[in-house]
Design a protein around this motif. Structure first.
Motif, PDB file in Angstrom:
ATOM      1  N   VAL A 298      18.336 -37.495  -5.725  1.00 33.39           N
ATOM      2  CA  VAL A 298      17.887 -36.141  -6.081  1.00 33.39           C
ATOM      3  C   VAL A 298      16.585 -36.219  -6.876  1.00 33.39           C
ATOM      4  N   PHE A 299      16.543 -37.116  -7.851  1.00 41.10           N
ATOM      5  CA  PHE A 299      15.330 -37.273  -8.665  1.00 41.10           C
ATOM      6  C   PHE A 299      14.139 -37.679  -7.792  1.00 41.10           C
ATOM      7  N   PHE A 300      14.366 -38.609  -6.871  1.00 39.46           N
ATOM      8  CA  PHE A 300      13.283 -39.068  -5.996  1.00 39.46           C
ATOM      9  C   PHE A 300      12.769 -37.934  -5.116  1.00 39.46           C
ATOM     10  N   LEU A 301      13.674 -37.183  -4.492  1.00 36.60           N
ATOM     11  CA  LEU A 301      13.272 -36.100  -3.592  1.00 36.60           C
ATOM     12  C   LEU A 301      12.558 -34.982  -4.340  1.00 36.60           C
ATOM     13  N   MET A 302      13.014 -34.678  -5.567  1.00 38.84           N
ATOM     14  CA  MET A 302      12.361 -33.625  -6.347  1.00 38.84           C
ATOM     15  C   MET A 302      11.008 -34.087  -6.876  1.00 38.84           C
ATOM     16  N   HIS A 304       8.972 -36.173  -5.495  1.00 40.27           N
ATOM     17  CA  HIS A 304       8.002 -36.207  -4.403  1.00 40.27           C
ATOM     18  C   HIS A 304       7.948 -34.888  -3.635  1.00 40.27           C
ATOM     19  N   LYS A 305       8.672 -33.874  -4.139  1.00 37.39           N
ATOM     20  CA  LYS A 305       8.649 -32.528  -3.569  1.00 37.39           C
ATOM     21  C   LYS A 305       8.901 -32.535  -2.060  1.00 37.39           C
ATOM     22  N   VAL A 306       9.915 -33.283  -1.670  1.00 36.89           N
ATOM     23  CA  VAL A 306      10.270 -33.365  -0.255  1.00 36.89           C
ATOM     24  C   VAL A 306      10.782 -32.022   0.247  1.00 36.89           C
ATOM     25  N   PHE A 307      11.552 -31.335  -0.587  1.00 37.68           N
ATOM     26  CA  PHE A 307      12.051 -30.000  -0.255  1.00 37.68           C
ATOM     27  C   PHE A 307      11.619 -29.028  -1.344  1.00 37.68           C
ATOM     28  N   LYS A 308      11.330 -27.815  -0.952  1.00 38.07           N
ATOM     29  CA  LYS A 308      10.896 -26.812  -1.922  1.00 38.07           C
ATOM     30  C   LYS A 308      12.064 -26.336  -2.787  1.00 38.07           C
ATOM     31  N   SER A 309      13.220 -26.212  -2.191  1.00 36.92           N
ATOM     32  CA  SER A 309      14.368 -25.649  -2.902  1.00 36.92           C
ATOM     33  C   SER A 309      15.249 -26.745  -3.498  1.00 36.92           C
ATOM     34  N   PRO A 310      15.594 -26.614  -4.790  1.00 39.18           N
ATOM     35  CA  PRO A 310      16.547 -27.564  -5.394  1.00 39.18           C
ATOM     36  C   PRO A 310      17.899 -27.543  -4.692  1.00 39.18           C
ATOM     37  N   THR A 312      18.410 -27.061  -1.455  1.00 39.24           N
ATOM     38  CA  THR A 312      18.269 -27.874  -0.248  1.00 39.24           C
ATOM     39  C   THR A 312      18.304 -29.353  -0.587  1.00 39.24           C
ATOM     40  N   THR A 313      17.621 -29.711  -1.669  1.00 37.29           N
ATOM     41  CA  THR A 313      17.618 -31.105  -2.122  1.00 37.29           C
ATOM     42  C   THR A 313      19.038 -31.585  -2.407  1.00 37.29           C
ATOM     43  N   ALA A 314      19.789 -30.761  -3.137  1.00 40.33           N
ATOM     44  CA  ALA A 314      21.167 -31.132  -3.471  1.00 40.33           C
ATOM     45  C   ALA A 314      22.028 -31.244  -2.216  1.00 40.33           C
ATOM     46  N   ASN A 315      21.865 -30.300  -1.288  1.00 41.16           N
ATOM     47  CA  ASN A 315      22.678 -30.297  -0.073  1.00 41.16           C
ATOM     48  C   ASN A 315      22.409 -31.521   0.799  1.00 41.16           C
ATOM     49  N   VAL A 316      21.136 -31.829   0.989  1.00 38.73           N
ATOM     50  CA  VAL A 316      20.773 -33.006   1.791  1.00 38.73           C
ATOM     51  C   VAL A 316      21.308 -34.274   1.128  1.00 38.73           C
ATOM     52  N   THR A 317      21.200 -34.325  -0.186  1.00 38.61           N
ATOM     53  CA  THR A 317      21.640 -35.518  -0.909  1.00 38.61           C
ATOM     54  C   THR A 317      23.151 -35.673  -0.869  1.00 38.61           C
ATOM     55  N   TYR A 318      23.874 -34.569  -0.928  1.00 39.75           N
ATOM     56  CA  TYR A 318      25.333 -34.635  -0.769  1.00 39.75           C
ATOM     57  C   TYR A 318      25.697 -35.348   0.528  1.00 39.75           C
ATOM     58  N   ILE A 319      25.069 -34.922   1.616  1.00 39.61           N
ATOM     59  CA  ILE A 319      25.412 -35.464   2.927  1.00 39.61           C
ATOM     60  C   ILE A 319      25.001 -36.928   3.038  1.00 39.61           C
ATOM     61  N   ILE A 320      23.803 -37.262   2.549  1.00 35.88           N
ATOM     62  CA  ILE A 320      23.364 -38.658   2.577  1.00 35.88           C
ATOM     63  C   ILE A 320      24.300 -39.533   1.746  1.00 35.88           C
ATOM     64  N   ASN A 321      24.626 -39.056   0.549  1.00 36.17           N
ATOM     65  CA  ASN A 321      25.474 -39.818  -0.371  1.00 36.17           C
ATOM     66  C   ASN A 321      26.838 -40.114   0.248  1.00 36.17           C
TER      67      ASN A 321
END
Length: 399
Positions: A298-302, A304-310, A312-321
């Motif tokens: 989550v820290f890495f994605l935020m 580097h601003k990979v996603f605009k929405s926090p 979305t970042t959390a959701n993508v990271t949940y699935i990856i994790n």
């Protein structure tokens, strides 16, 4: 030479009781005999990895030498520099043996890797978290000899719970006061007693008496059936009582040694939602993935601003994790699907909690809704455990 699987037969417990007696007497007298703890750990490692499992013992020794030198080298490097590339490379090298062990059966028709041994996953978790804490600067001092003892702490070596370096060191370096230690002994004895009930009574009923019969009936039905539903629930109960029973043995033994190994299960089937479930089920693994994969990703994605929405970042990271957790269990479709489903469930759960908070005036909240939420969570978990078991693979795909 006899070989023992930890906590699997009365002889092991008899030897364990005799081995722990000097430690208990010493701690009651306010003394900790590190030399004896090292000796008894070595003795139990020989019991577990000697005899017919000698090849695993050799693999364990090679693994320990490799990982201790790797971590020691990185920490010496970290005192002077802190390049991200070096850190990532060291983490990859640390998990490489585990990756080889996990993918070998998938590419060699079920053949196990010669470098595998009982507990390699849990030792790797300890290694990686030590590297990451060194990278963060929270691990100021490193003792290679202690690190080796931390890795091979025999009560938890085969299946956890997963302890943390600094927490373990605080217990290892100190002697609990007598009144506190007496309470630890009481809790340790209680845990071991409950472990016997869980593993040798309840897990036996569900896993040995009921499960094979229901699996046979489900296979004979050649499709969806009530027997398959029975397999789903019975296997879930067996999985819980067997694993939780083992964890209780490991924690109870640790308490006798004056080490407060963290608990692994906390009534997980009472959970009202899937996030609460993962805060109650295999807790040390769940918290490890949360702290060392989810939060860092989550820290890495935020950053580097990979996603605009926090969100979305959390959701993508949940699935990856959770997908990574699925791969960790094994490179099979049912383990991976199990991980993905739990990742998606966590995304849905977060959405529902936000929705419920926003519309709490319109949504009822009472005892019935709590029971219903628990019912939904329990059945979802049991269904994913059915996938996890691999029985559906046997039933529908294996000829």
């Amino acid at each position: 030479m006899l070989t023992f699987t930890p906590y699997e037969n009365p002889t092991y417990f008899a030897i364990l009781a005799l081995g722990l007696l000097p430690i208990v007497i010493g701690l009651l007298c306010g003394r900790r005999f590190h030399w004896y703890e090292t000796l008894i750990s070595f003795f139990f490692l020989v019991l577990i990895f000697g005899g017919s499992k000698l090849s695993q013992g050799i693999a364990l020794i090679a693994y320990l030498v490799y990982e201790v030198l790797l971590v020691w080298g990185y920490i010496e490097y970290r005192k002077k520099k802190n390049q991200t590339g070096i850190f990532v490379g060291v983490v990859i090298l640390a998990i490489l043996p585990l990756v080889v062990v996990k993918i070998t059966p998938a590419i060699q028709n079920g053949t196990q890797s010669i470098i595998g041994f009982l507990g390699i996953s849990y030792l790797t978790f300890k290694v990686v978290q030590t590297i990451m804490e060194s990278r963060d600067g929270v691990l100021k001092k490193f003792d290679p000899w202690f690190f080796l003892q931390f890795l091979v702490f025999f009560p938890t070596i085969s299946s956890g719970p997963i302890d943390r370096y600094r927490r373990f060191k605080r217990d290892y370096d100190n002697v609990p006061k007598q009144d506190k230690y007496l309470k630890l002994l009481q809790k340790g004895l209680h845990n071991i007693f409950m472990g016997f009930i869980y593993k040798y009574m309840l897990a036996y009923i569900f896993g040995t008496l009921l499960l094979p019969k229901l699996q046979h009936q489900a296979l004979m039905a050649h499709g969806l059936s009530w027997s398959l539903v029975g397999v789903m629930y019975v296997y879930s109960m067996y999985l819980f009582f067997d694993f939780a029973g083992y964890s209780l043995f490991a924690i109870g033994t640790s308490y006798f040694m004056g080490v407060e190994t963290p608990i692994n299960f906390n009534a997980p089937f009472k959970s009202h939602n899937i996030k609460e479930f993962w805060n109650r089920w295999h807790m040390t693994l769940s918290f490890w993935f949360r702290d060392f994969i989810y939060m860092r990703l989550v820290f890495f994605l935020m950053k580097h601003k990979v996603f605009k929405s926090p969100k979305t970042t959390a959701n993508v990271t949940y699935i990856i994790n959770m997908t990574i957790m699925g791969f960790w269990h094994g490179v099979t479709w049912y383990y991976i699907t199990y991980g993905i489903l739990h990742g998606v469930a966590l995304v849905v759960n977060d959405w529902w909690l936000r929705y419920k908070k926003k519309h709490q005036a319109q949504l009822p909240h009472n005892k019935f809704t709590e029971v219903f939420a628990t019912f939904i969570t329990f059945n979802f978990v049991c269904f994913t455990f059915l996938l996890f078991s691999g029985f559906l693979n046997t039933m529908f795909f294996v000829k």
